[in-house]
Design a protein around this motif. Structure first.
Motif, PDB file in Angstrom:
ATOM      1  N   LEU A   1       0.881  -1.202  -0.038  1.00  0.00           N
ATOM      2  CA  LEU A   1       0.018   0.008   0.030  1.00  0.00           C
ATOM      3  C   LEU A   1       0.741   1.325  -0.210  1.00  0.00           C
ATOM      4  CD1 LEU A   1      -2.863   1.534   0.202  1.00  0.00           C
ATOM      5  CD2 LEU A   1      -2.681   0.962   2.634  1.00  0.00           C
ATOM      6  N   ARG A   2       2.057   1.285   0.876  1.00  0.00           N
ATOM      7  CA  ARG A   2       2.878   2.264   0.871  1.00  0.00           C
ATOM      8  C   ARG A   2       3.545   2.698  -0.526  1.00  0.00           C
ATOM      9  NH1 ARG A   2       8.085   2.925   2.782  1.00  0.00           N
ATOM     10  NH2 ARG A   2       8.246   0.668   3.145  1.00  0.00           N
ATOM     11  N   LEU A   3       3.891   1.607  -1.253  1.00  0.00           N
ATOM     12  CA  LEU A   3       4.539   1.512  -2.477  1.00  0.00           C
ATOM     13  C   LEU A   3       3.278   2.054  -3.511  1.00  0.00           C
ATOM     14  CD1 LEU A   3       6.516  -1.775  -2.722  1.00  0.00           C
ATOM     15  CD2 LEU A   3       7.317   0.580  -2.180  1.00  0.00           C
ATOM     16  N   VAL A   4       2.335   1.679  -3.389  1.00  0.00           N
ATOM     17  CA  VAL A   4       0.983   2.263  -4.500  1.00  0.00           C
ATOM     18  C   VAL A   4       0.690   3.529  -4.133  1.00  0.00           C
ATOM     19  CG1 VAL A   4      -1.442   1.970  -4.631  1.00  0.00           C
ATOM     20  CG2 VAL A   4       0.183  -0.003  -4.712  1.00  0.00           C
ATOM     21  N   LEU A   5       0.687   3.833  -3.039  1.00  0.00           N
ATOM     22  CA  LEU A   5       0.680   5.658  -2.554  1.00  0.00           C
ATOM     23  C   LEU A   5       1.708   6.458  -2.925  1.00  0.00           C
ATOM     24  CD1 LEU A   5      -1.277   5.363   0.932  1.00  0.00           C
ATOM     25  CD2 LEU A   5      -2.244   5.633  -1.499  1.00  0.00           C
ATOM     26  N   HIS A   6       2.953   5.955  -2.882  1.00  0.00           N
ATOM     27  CA  HIS A   6       3.831   6.436  -3.405  1.00  0.00           C
ATOM     28  C   HIS A   6       3.974   6.787  -4.949  1.00  0.00           C
ATOM     29  CE1 HIS A   6       8.149   7.570  -4.349  1.00  0.00           C
ATOM     30  NE2 HIS A   6       8.034   6.722  -5.258  1.00  0.00           N
ATOM     31  N   LEU A   7       3.463   5.664  -5.713  1.00  0.00           N
ATOM     32  CA  LEU A   7       3.366   5.833  -7.110  1.00  0.00           C
ATOM     33  C   LEU A   7       2.446   6.699  -7.453  1.00  0.00           C
ATOM     34  CD1 LEU A   7       3.887   2.038  -8.031  1.00  0.00           C
ATOM     35  CD2 LEU A   7       5.364   3.891  -8.722  1.00  0.00           C
ATOM     36  N   ILE A   8       1.142   6.979  -6.983  1.00  0.00           N
ATOM     37  CA  ILE A   8       0.124   7.807  -7.194  1.00  0.00           C
ATOM     38  C   ILE A   8       0.565   9.120  -6.890  1.00  0.00           C
ATOM     39  CG2 ILE A   8      -1.935   8.809  -6.405  1.00  0.00           C
ATOM     40  CD1 ILE A   8      -2.656   5.626  -5.743  1.00  0.00           C
TER      41      ILE A   8
ATOM     42  N   LEU B   1      11.514   2.953  -5.803  1.00  0.00           N
ATOM     43  CA  LEU B   1      10.558   2.739  -4.721  1.00  0.00           C
ATOM     44  C   LEU B   1      10.899   2.901  -3.519  1.00  0.00           C
ATOM     45  CD1 LEU B   1       8.434  -0.086  -6.495  1.00  0.00           C
ATOM     46  CD2 LEU B   1       7.818   2.166  -6.501  1.00  0.00           C
ATOM     47  N   PRO B   2      10.276   3.568  -2.548  1.00  0.00           N
ATOM     48  CA  PRO B   2      10.741   3.817  -1.215  1.00  0.00           C
ATOM     49  C   PRO B   2      11.172   2.670  -0.473  1.00  0.00           C
ATOM     50  CG  PRO B   2       8.623   4.294  -1.370  1.00  0.00           C
ATOM     51  CD  PRO B   2       9.076   4.231  -2.581  1.00  0.00           C
TER      52      PRO B   2
ATOM     53  N   LEU C   1      -4.020   1.556 -12.677  1.00  0.00           N
ATOM     54  CA  LEU C   1      -4.134   2.346 -11.413  1.00  0.00           C
ATOM     55  C   LEU C   1      -3.689   3.781 -11.740  1.00  0.00           C
ATOM     56  CD1 LEU C   1      -3.988   2.574  -8.333  1.00  0.00           C
ATOM     57  CD2 LEU C   1      -1.573   2.145  -8.635  1.00  0.00           C
ATOM     58  N   ARG C   2      -2.564   3.810 -12.562  1.00  0.00           N
ATOM     59  CA  ARG C   2      -1.737   5.324 -12.968  1.00  0.00           C
ATOM     60  C   ARG C   2      -3.031   6.021 -13.822  1.00  0.00           C
ATOM     61  NH1 ARG C   2      -1.005   8.726 -11.398  1.00  0.00           N
ATOM     62  NH2 ARG C   2       0.979   9.915 -10.803  1.00  0.00           N
TER      63      ARG C   2
ATOM     64  N   LYS D   1      -4.075   7.159   3.604  1.00  0.00           N
ATOM     65  CA  LYS D   1      -3.703   6.094   4.685  1.00  0.00           C
ATOM     66  C   LYS D   1      -4.360   6.573   5.979  1.00  0.00           C
ATOM     67  CE  LYS D   1       0.563   5.963   3.750  1.00  0.00           C
ATOM     68  NZ  LYS D   1       2.170   5.898   3.793  1.00  0.00           N
TER      69      LYS D   1
END
Lengths: 202, 202
Positions: free
Chosen positions: A27-34, B18-19, B51-52, B90
Motif C-alpha cells: 500500500l505504501r508503494l502504491v500510494l508513493h506511485l500515485i 521505490l521507497p 491504477l495510474r 492512509k
C-alpha cells in the motif's frame, strides 16, 4: 483491510505477491506511485514488461542474458577448461564480483529439494552431463559451488555421482570460518570443518 | 554491481526507485519475476498501469477513489456536519478501521514542511476554506487529525488560523499514552500532555 478504490486493491494484491512484501508495504508503494509523476509508474511497468518479454537464457550455461550466448561464455579471455556449477544467476554475479575466477559457469536454476517438489529433472543437470560429454577433451575441472545447506549438499552429491565418470576432476569450494568472523561465534559444524579441511600455511 | 543483462539492470534501477527498496532487494524481486510465470509479471504491470491511468480523486474531500465522488462523501449514512481533516488516504483508511467516526473527511495531501518545500498552497487548504464557507450552515465541527509531529502541528496551527472565523468548532484528536503501552516507556512529552489533557473518569 478495506481499500477506498478497486484499482488500489488490485495493485496492492499484485505487489504483495512479490517475496518479502506484505500488504502494508504494498500500500505504501502504491500510494508513493500515485503521488509521484506518471512517468515513474510507466517507466517501471515498461521495464518489467520488456524484461519478461525479451529475457533470454544462455544456451551454454543457462545464465540470464540479452543474447543467445552470455558475455562470459562468448568471451575469449575466459578459461573454458574450468566449469563452476552454481544454483542461480545471483551466485554467478557474486562470484564474478570476487574477481577470483576466470573459468565458465553452469547455472542449475535451483537445487534438489523434495520439500519444494524440485527433483533432478527440474534442474539443468542433463544439460551439464551433455556439456561435459561433448567437451570432454577441453574441460579439466568441475567446481561445485553450491550453498552449504542440506539441499545444496544433496545436489552436489547427486551431481558428483552423475559426472564422476566423465569429468577429470570434481572439486568443491572451501568451507571454513568466514573472513572477518570471530572464532568464538562460529558454529561447531563450521569450526569442525575448518579444522578437518585445514590447508598448509604459506 | 555488474548485471548480466541490460534488461535486468533497467528493471532493478526502476524498482530501486521505490521507497524502502534497495538494489539488492530489487534484484531479488526481478529474479523472482523471471522464475515465476509470465502472467504474474503482466498482471502486476497491468494493475499498475490501470491504477495510474484511471485513479481519481474525490471532488469533495480529495481522497483517492474510482468515481467522481468517493463512497464516504456520497453515502447517505454519513454525518456531513463533522469534517475530519487528515494528511493522507492512509489516515482515512486507519480512521475508518476504528469504526469510531461517522462524519466525512478532507484529505490535505500532505503537511506543511519547509524542509521538503511543501507550503500551504501545495495542500488542499483553499478547497477546505471554500468547502466550509459554502457549507457553513451544515458543518458544525472540524476535527484536526494530523500527526503529532512538528509538521503536523504547524499545519494544524495554520489551518486553525485560517478557519477559526468560519467554522463553528475546531477540535483536535486526543494526545496521551497509547492503549496497551507501559507508562514507564512513554516519553516525557507524551506523558506530560496526557496529564494536562486529562479527562473525567467515567
Amino acid at each position: 483491510m478495506e481499500y477506498p478504490s478497486k484499482l488500489i486493491e488490485e495493485a496492492v494484491n499484485q505487489i504483495a505477491k512479490l517475496p518479502g512484501i506484505g500488504k502494508k508495504t504494498a500500500l505504501r508503494l502504491v500510494l508513493h506511485l500515485i503521488k509521484a509523476k506518471d512517468e515513474n509508474t510507466y517507466a517501471l511497468t515498461d521495464a518489467l514488461n520488456k524484461l519478461r518479454a525479451n529475457i533470454k537464457f544462455c544456451k551454454v550455461c543457462h545464465t540470464i542474458c540479452d543474447a543467445e550466448m552470455c558475455s562470459i561464455c562468448s568471451s575469449h579471455r575466459r578459461d573454458r577448461s574450468i566449469v563452476c556449477i552454481v544454483e542461480d544467476v545471483k551466485d554467478v554475479m557474486a562470484i564474478e564480483n570476487t574477481a577470483q575466477f576466470n573459468g565458465v559457469y553452469h547455472v542449475l536454476g535451483g537445487v534438489i529439494s523434495p520439500v519444494n517438489g524440485v527433483g533432478p529433472a527440474d534442474l539443468k543437470i542433463e544439460s551439464l552431463v551433455n556439456r561435459l560429454t561433448n567437451g570432454q577433451a577441453e574441460i579439466k575441472e568441475v567446481i561445485l559451488a553450491l550453498s552449504p545447506t542440506m539441499e545444496g549438499d544433496t545436489t552436489a552429491f547427486y551431481i558428483n555421482k552423475r559426472i564422476r565418470e566423465i569429468a577429470v576432476k570434481v572439486s568443491v569450494i572451501a568451507r571454513g570460518v568466514p573472513v572477518g568472523g570471530d572464532l568464538e561465534y562460529a558454529d561447531e559444524i563450521t569450526l569442525g570443518r575448518s579444522i578437518t579441511g585445514r590447508t598448509l600455511f604459506n
